[in-house]
Design an enzyme around this catalytic site. Structure first.
Site, mmCIF file in Angstrom:
data_model
loop_
_atom_site.group_PDB
_atom_site.id
_atom_site.type_symbol
_atom_site.label_atom_id
_atom_site.label_comp_id
_atom_site.label_asym_id
_atom_site.label_seq_id
_atom_site.Cartn_x
_atom_site.Cartn_y
_atom_site.Cartn_z
ATOM 1 N N VAL A 188 44.691 10.120 102.022
ATOM 2 C CA VAL A 188 45.788 9.466 101.283
ATOM 3 C C VAL A 188 47.035 10.347 101.165
ATOM 4 O O VAL A 188 48.105 9.857 100.821
ATOM 5 C CB VAL A 188 45.377 9.001 99.858
ATOM 6 C CG1 VAL A 188 44.345 7.894 99.891
ATOM 7 C CG2 VAL A 188 44.926 10.164 98.977
ATOM 8 N N TYR A 239 46.795 19.722 87.147
ATOM 9 C CA TYR A 239 45.970 18.509 87.162
ATOM 10 C C TYR A 239 46.434 17.562 86.051
ATOM 11 O O TYR A 239 46.631 16.364 86.279
ATOM 12 C CB TYR A 239 44.474 18.843 87.006
ATOM 13 C CG TYR A 239 43.621 17.595 86.976
ATOM 14 C CD1 TYR A 239 43.490 16.791 88.115
ATOM 15 C CD2 TYR A 239 42.975 17.181 85.805
ATOM 16 C CE1 TYR A 239 42.739 15.616 88.086
ATOM 17 C CE2 TYR A 239 42.225 16.009 85.768
ATOM 18 C CZ TYR A 239 42.108 15.223 86.913
ATOM 19 O OH TYR A 239 41.371 14.053 86.883
HETATM 20 P P1 NDP Z 1 34.578 12.485 93.236
HETATM 21 O O1 NDP Z 1 34.918 13.846 93.725
HETATM 22 O O2 NDP Z 1 33.147 12.151 93.016
HETATM 23 O O3 NDP Z 1 35.221 11.389 94.211
HETATM 24 C C1 NDP Z 1 36.548 11.508 94.629
HETATM 25 C C2 NDP Z 1 36.845 10.534 95.749
HETATM 26 O O4 NDP Z 1 38.212 10.700 96.133
HETATM 27 C C3 NDP Z 1 36.002 10.769 96.975
HETATM 28 O O5 NDP Z 1 35.555 9.529 97.486
HETATM 29 C C4 NDP Z 1 36.963 11.405 97.964
HETATM 30 O O6 NDP Z 1 36.642 10.990 99.283
HETATM 31 C C5 NDP Z 1 38.300 10.798 97.538
HETATM 32 N N1 NDP Z 1 39.422 11.632 97.948
HETATM 33 C C6 NDP Z 1 39.764 12.856 97.473
HETATM 34 N N2 NDP Z 1 40.820 13.336 98.146
HETATM 35 C C7 NDP Z 1 41.154 12.392 99.064
HETATM 36 C C8 NDP Z 1 42.145 12.310 100.076
HETATM 37 N N3 NDP Z 1 43.025 13.295 100.272
HETATM 38 N N4 NDP Z 1 42.197 11.210 100.859
HETATM 39 C C9 NDP Z 1 41.307 10.209 100.659
HETATM 40 N N5 NDP Z 1 40.345 10.216 99.729
HETATM 41 C C10 NDP Z 1 40.266 11.309 98.950
HETATM 42 O O7 NDP Z 1 35.405 12.321 91.876
HETATM 43 P P2 NDP Z 1 35.475 11.136 90.792
HETATM 44 O O8 NDP Z 1 34.818 9.920 91.257
HETATM 45 O O9 NDP Z 1 35.063 11.725 89.499
HETATM 46 O O10 NDP Z 1 37.056 10.953 90.742
HETATM 47 C C11 NDP Z 1 37.702 9.734 91.045
HETATM 48 C C12 NDP Z 1 39.001 9.695 90.271
HETATM 49 O O11 NDP Z 1 38.722 9.753 88.874
HETATM 50 C C13 NDP Z 1 39.960 10.847 90.546
HETATM 51 O O12 NDP Z 1 41.272 10.334 90.577
HETATM 52 C C14 NDP Z 1 39.771 11.764 89.341
HETATM 53 O O13 NDP Z 1 40.916 12.527 89.076
HETATM 54 C C15 NDP Z 1 39.531 10.743 88.253
HETATM 55 N N6 NDP Z 1 38.835 11.196 87.066
HETATM 56 C C16 NDP Z 1 37.616 11.814 87.113
HETATM 57 C C17 NDP Z 1 36.975 12.187 85.941
HETATM 58 C C18 NDP Z 1 35.668 12.911 85.919
HETATM 59 O O14 NDP Z 1 35.365 13.577 84.904
HETATM 60 N N7 NDP Z 1 34.843 12.801 86.954
HETATM 61 C C19 NDP Z 1 37.561 11.884 84.640
HETATM 62 C C20 NDP Z 1 38.846 11.262 84.688
HETATM 63 C C21 NDP Z 1 39.432 10.908 85.851
HETATM 64 P P3 NDP Z 1 36.638 11.931 100.590
HETATM 65 O O15 NDP Z 1 36.297 13.318 100.144
HETATM 66 O O16 NDP Z 1 35.627 11.287 101.478
HETATM 67 O O17 NDP Z 1 38.022 11.806 101.116
HETATM 68 C C1 8X3 Z 2 38.844 14.560 84.496
HETATM 69 C C2 8X3 Z 2 38.541 14.793 83.053
HETATM 70 O O1 8X3 Z 2 38.728 16.488 81.176
HETATM 71 O O2 8X3 Z 2 37.928 17.273 83.325
HETATM 72 O O3 8X3 Z 2 40.077 13.953 84.649
HETATM 73 O O4 8X3 Z 2 40.243 16.737 83.018
HETATM 74 S S1 8X3 Z 2 38.884 16.404 82.638
#
Ligand code: NDP
Ligand code: 8X3
Length: 250
Positions: free
Chosen positions: A59, A151
């Site tokens: 992306v 972040y």
């Molecule tokens: P994961 O690391 O489990 O999943 C992240 C996903 O994003 C993967 O499928 C990865 O796919 C994709 N991704 C990352 N970079 C790219 C890129 N450059 N191009 C395309 N795809 C990309 O994390 P989460 O499911 O936890 O995170 C999902 C979202 O939720 C994020 O935006 C994160 O900031 C947000 N979030 C997460 C929290 C948490 O505590 N887990 C809390 C709050 C928000 P691939 O590597 O195959 O490209």
């Molecule tokens: C992910 C949640 O608290 O690790 O966005 O920043 S935290």
């Protein structure tokens, strides 16, 4: 109904793909890890009888985003729901010690990637006079915490863009929503700590973190409200978390 989910190879995106498929939605699933996308396509089709297309791209690269979205033809263009989920944190350090490359990865993925996707798909929704964009923010977009600087800034940008998109897309009948989760155990911390599993596990030690399925259910709930309802923002944390810095651990 057709949903395009970015970052569907792990965590929230993967669980969301599974849940939406189980509800009969057709899916475009995206990510950089092609093998995972291929396995998911096969399983989702087999288990739920839905149509699934995979798009493997980064992306952060607008030329890849453009080519991927332009490759969608016919009914595949008619995306009812875009879930802007792909994102990551990289590193956790003070502003004076931060790594520029980590900062750029976060800014390019969490802000620019979300914008590139939206810029390609929102015009199609505007032309169809319908659609829904769900942006995945974070509690880190509501407040800042020590060493989270860049972040948190990227997620504050998502928070602002969510509200801005809502205004711009309002006259076109397009719904816009944000889900802002707290601590959720996915690959998130493994990525943040660059493969250090032990350090990643400690983030969730002594408390029950959210699961990817909790977030998938929230996304589905937001997406399945009646057409006259728009959920602008959902902040969801574990019961043991009040905000980014207040967590009860056993
Ligand atoms: P994961 O690391 O489990 O999943 C992240 C996903 O994003 C993967 O499928 C990865 O796919 C994709 N991704 C990352 N970079 C790219 C890129 N450059 N191009 C395309 N795809 C990309 O994390 P989460 O499911 O936890 O995170 C999902 C979202 O939720 C994020 O935006 C994160 O900031 C947000 N979030 C997460 C929290 C948490 O505590 N887990 C809390 C709050 C928000 P691939 O590597 O195959 O490209
Ligand atoms: C992910 C949640 O608290 O690790 O966005 O920043 S935290």
């Amino acid at each position: 109904m057709l949903a395009l989910i970015t970052g569907a190879t792990a965590g929230f995106g993967k669980a969301t793909a599974e849940l939406f498929a189980s509800k009969g939605w057709n899916l475009v699933i995206t990510g950089r890890r092609k093998v995972r996308l291929d396995v998911m396509e096969k399983n989702l089709k087999q288990n739920y009888g839905v149509q699934v297309k995979t798009l493997c791209f980064d992306v952060r690269k607008n030329d890849e985003v453009k080519a991927a979205i332009e490759s969608l033809q016919g009914e595949w263009k008619d995306i009812d729901l875009l879930v802007n989920n792909a994102g990551l944190a990289v590193g956790l350090s003070t502003i004076q010690e931060g790594t520029l490359d980590d900062w750029e990865r976060m800014i390019d993925t969490n802000i620019k990637g979300l914008l590139y996707m939206t810029r390609m798909i929102a015009p199609v929704m505007v032309a169809r006079k319908k659609g829904h964009i769900i942006n995945i923010g974070s509690v880190a977009g509501k407040e800042v915490y020590a060493n989270g600087n860049v972040y948190c800034a990227t997620k504050h940008a998502v928070d602002a863009l969510n509200r801005a998109m809502r205004i711009d897309l309002l006259p076109h009948g397009i719904r816009v929503s944000q889900i802002a989760p707290g601590l959720a155990e996915t690959e998130f911390s493994i990525v943040r700590f660059k493969g250090d599993d032990e350090r990643a596990k400690k983030v969730y030690q002594g408390m029950q973190a959210l699961t990817a399925e909790d977030i998938a259910e929230t996304i589905f709930w937001v997406a399945s409200r009646p057409a006259h309802v728009n959920i602008l923002d959902v902040v969801i944390t574990p019961a043991a978390q009040a905000n980014s810095t207040t967590v009860i651990r056993k």
